[in-house]
Design a protein around this motif. Structure first.
Motif, PDB file in Angstrom:
ATOM      1  N   THR A 113       0.813  -1.190   0.201  1.00 45.40           N
ATOM      2  CA  THR A 113      -0.144   0.146  -0.126  1.00 45.40           C
ATOM      3  C   THR A 113       0.762   1.184   0.108  1.00 45.40           C
ATOM      4  N   ALA A 114       2.157   0.968  -0.003  1.00 44.23           N
ATOM      5  CA  ALA A 114       2.963   2.547   0.077  1.00 44.23           C
ATOM      6  C   ALA A 114       3.276   2.784  -1.319  1.00 44.23           C
ATOM      7  N   ALA A 115       2.647   3.840  -1.603  1.00 42.75           N
ATOM      8  CA  ALA A 115       2.893   4.460  -2.829  1.00 42.75           C
ATOM      9  C   ALA A 115       4.357   4.955  -3.126  1.00 42.75           C
ATOM     10  N   LYS A 116       4.774   4.989  -4.337  1.00 43.35           N
ATOM     11  CA  LYS A 116       6.217   5.379  -4.885  1.00 43.35           C
ATOM     12  C   LYS A 116       5.860   6.975  -4.777  1.00 43.35           C
ATOM     13  N   PRO A 117       7.058   7.484  -4.313  1.00 46.50           N
ATOM     14  CA  PRO A 117       6.925   9.116  -4.509  1.00 46.50           C
ATOM     15  C   PRO A 117       6.812   9.495  -5.766  1.00 46.50           C
ATOM     16  N   GLN A 118       6.076  10.583  -6.000  1.00 51.38           N
ATOM     17  CA  GLN A 118       5.697  11.193  -7.413  1.00 51.38           C
ATOM     18  C   GLN A 118       6.237  12.719  -7.370  1.00 51.38           C
ATOM     19  N   GLY A 119       6.685  12.855  -8.746  1.00 55.15           N
ATOM     20  CA  GLY A 119       7.408  14.271  -8.874  1.00 55.15           C
ATOM     21  C   GLY A 119       6.167  15.298  -8.989  1.00 55.15           C
ATOM     22  N   GLY A 120       6.224  15.920 -10.255  1.00 57.26           N
ATOM     23  CA  GLY A 120       5.392  17.007 -10.448  1.00 57.26           C
ATOM     24  C   GLY A 120       5.972  18.308 -10.125  1.00 57.26           C
ATOM     25  N   ARG A 121       7.331  18.277  -9.800  1.00 54.28           N
ATOM     26  CA  ARG A 121       8.077  19.412  -9.379  1.00 54.28           C
ATOM     27  C   ARG A 121       8.673  20.138 -10.665  1.00 54.28           C
ATOM     28  N   THR A 122       8.808  21.307 -10.682  1.00 52.51           N
ATOM     29  CA  THR A 122       9.425  22.179 -11.880  1.00 52.51           C
ATOM     30  C   THR A 122      10.778  22.529 -11.387  1.00 52.51           C
ATOM     31  N   ILE A 123      11.890  21.959 -12.107  1.00 49.81           N
ATOM     32  CA  ILE A 123      13.241  22.208 -11.757  1.00 49.81           C
ATOM     33  C   ILE A 123      13.766  23.014 -12.971  1.00 49.81           C
ATOM     34  N   ALA A 124      14.527  24.117 -12.687  1.00 51.43           N
ATOM     35  CA  ALA A 124      15.238  25.088 -13.444  1.00 51.43           C
ATOM     36  C   ALA A 124      16.549  24.680 -13.266  1.00 51.43           C
ATOM     37  N   VAL A 125      17.470  24.145 -14.341  1.00 53.83           N
ATOM     38  CA  VAL A 125      18.753  24.033 -14.360  1.00 53.83           C
ATOM     39  C   VAL A 125      19.413  25.424 -15.025  1.00 53.83           C
ATOM     40  N   LEU A 126      20.087  26.179 -14.519  1.00 53.58           N
ATOM     41  CA  LEU A 126      20.626  27.614 -14.870  1.00 53.58           C
ATOM     42  C   LEU A 126      22.011  27.726 -15.082  1.00 53.58           C
ATOM     43  N   GLY A 127      22.571  28.056 -16.232  1.00 51.82           N
ATOM     44  CA  GLY A 127      23.860  28.256 -16.371  1.00 51.82           C
ATOM     45  C   GLY A 127      24.113  29.657 -16.549  1.00 51.82           C
ATOM     46  N   GLU A 128      25.298  30.193 -16.716  1.00 53.72           N
ATOM     47  CA  GLU A 128      25.651  31.585 -17.181  1.00 53.72           C
ATOM     48  C   GLU A 128      25.163  32.052 -18.701  1.00 53.72           C
ATOM     49  N   MET A 129      24.762  33.230 -18.701  1.00 58.23           N
ATOM     50  CA  MET A 129      24.341  33.730 -20.142  1.00 58.23           C
ATOM     51  C   MET A 129      25.563  34.467 -20.332  1.00 58.23           C
ATOM     52  N   LEU A 130      26.375  34.414 -21.327  1.00 56.02           N
ATOM     53  CA  LEU A 130      27.613  34.983 -22.025  1.00 56.02           C
ATOM     54  C   LEU A 130      27.218  36.066 -22.634  1.00 56.02           C
ATOM     55  N   GLU A 131      28.161  37.034 -22.790  1.00 49.78           N
ATOM     56  CA  GLU A 131      28.316  38.090 -23.415  1.00 49.78           C
ATOM     57  C   GLU A 131      27.303  39.060 -23.391  1.00 49.78           C
ATOM     58  N   LEU A 132      26.945  39.387 -22.162  1.00 51.77           N
ATOM     59  CA  LEU A 132      25.678  40.532 -21.726  1.00 51.77           C
ATOM     60  C   LEU A 132      26.405  41.849 -21.446  1.00 51.77           C
ATOM     61  N   GLY A 133      27.616  41.878 -21.331  1.00 59.68           N
ATOM     62  CA  GLY A 133      28.417  43.054 -21.121  1.00 59.68           C
ATOM     63  C   GLY A 133      27.993  43.735 -19.656  1.00 59.68           C
ATOM     64  N   ASP A 134      27.578  44.997 -19.866  1.00 61.08           N
ATOM     65  CA  ASP A 134      27.146  45.908 -18.516  1.00 61.08           C
ATOM     66  C   ASP A 134      25.986  45.443 -18.024  1.00 61.08           C
ATOM     67  N   GLU A 135      25.145  44.660 -18.678  1.00 59.63           N
ATOM     68  CA  GLU A 135      23.801  44.234 -17.896  1.00 59.63           C
ATOM     69  C   GLU A 135      24.079  42.728 -17.425  1.00 59.63           C
ATOM     70  N   ALA A 136      24.981  42.090 -17.434  1.00 65.59           N
ATOM     71  CA  ALA A 136      25.347  40.881 -16.882  1.00 65.59           C
ATOM     72  C   ALA A 136      24.861  40.625 -15.740  1.00 65.59           C
ATOM     73  N   VAL A 137      25.052  41.298 -14.596  1.00 64.06           N
ATOM     74  CA  VAL A 137      24.641  41.022 -13.465  1.00 64.06           C
ATOM     75  C   VAL A 137      23.100  41.410 -13.242  1.00 64.06           C
ATOM     76  N   GLU A 138      22.595  42.414 -13.676  1.00 61.54           N
ATOM     77  CA  GLU A 138      21.242  42.596 -13.487  1.00 61.54           C
ATOM     78  C   GLU A 138      20.201  41.431 -14.267  1.00 61.54           C
ATOM     79  N   ALA A 139      20.851  41.094 -15.433  1.00 64.55           N
ATOM     80  CA  ALA A 139      20.303  40.070 -16.378  1.00 64.55           C
ATOM     81  C   ALA A 139      19.924  38.664 -15.526  1.00 64.55           C
ATOM     82  N   HIS A 140      20.950  38.308 -14.941  1.00 69.26           N
ATOM     83  CA  HIS A 140      21.210  37.181 -14.306  1.00 69.26           C
ATOM     84  C   HIS A 140      20.174  37.139 -12.811  1.00 69.26           C
ATOM     85  N   ARG A 141      20.230  38.400 -12.295  1.00 72.69           N
ATOM     86  CA  ARG A 141      19.252  38.507 -11.083  1.00 72.69           C
ATOM     87  C   ARG A 141      17.913  38.507 -11.544  1.00 72.69           C
TER      88      ARG A 141
END
Length: 124
Positions: free
Chosen positions: A11-39
């Motif tokens: 009767t023990a159910a297996k755990p189910q997901g349904g979560r949203t997972i974001a795997v995020l890497g660096e966005m290159l070549e943004l220049g002066d806006e890089a910090v704000e864009a990542h934020r």
């Protein structure tokens, strides 16, 4: 456990997901806006209700992860590289989870998807 004369059923159910997972890497070549864009990406993850943010990379990615946490994402992780990200995902993924991977092409996050789907990892 079963009662006398009963049948054993799991009767023990297996755990189910349904979560949203974001795997995020660096966005290159943004220049002066890089910090704000990542934020802003981190802020958007929180506003969109992402359950888990996994940052892959260095200081700019750290900005995304910190802002995601500040804007409501409860589960955060920072890893140095794609291999570590794939290792981590293999441990936490549940059936029904949705995974978004986003970075500049230079981040090669496709390697994570390839690994998780059993494909040869390319792009080294």
């Amino acid at each position: 456990m079963t009662e006398a004369g009963g049948t054993a059923t799991d009767t023990a159910a297996k755990p189910q997901g349904g979560r949203t997972i974001a795997v995020l890497g660096e966005m290159l070549e943004l220049g002066d806006e890089a910090v704000e864009a990542h934020r802003n990406v981190g802020r958007m993850a929180g506003e969109l209700g992402v359950d888990i943010v996994i940052g892959v990379g260095g200081d700019m990615v750290k900005q995304m992860v910190l802002y995601a946490g500040h804007h409501g994402v409860e589960h955060l992780a920072m890893v140095a590289d794609n291999k570590t990200a794939a290792d981590f995902l293999e441990k936490i993924l549940l059936p029904g989870d949705k995974v978004l991977m986003k970075a500049s092409r230079g981040g090669m996050l496709w390697q994570i998807a390839q690994r998780l789907t059993g494909q040869p990892v390319t792009g080294f």
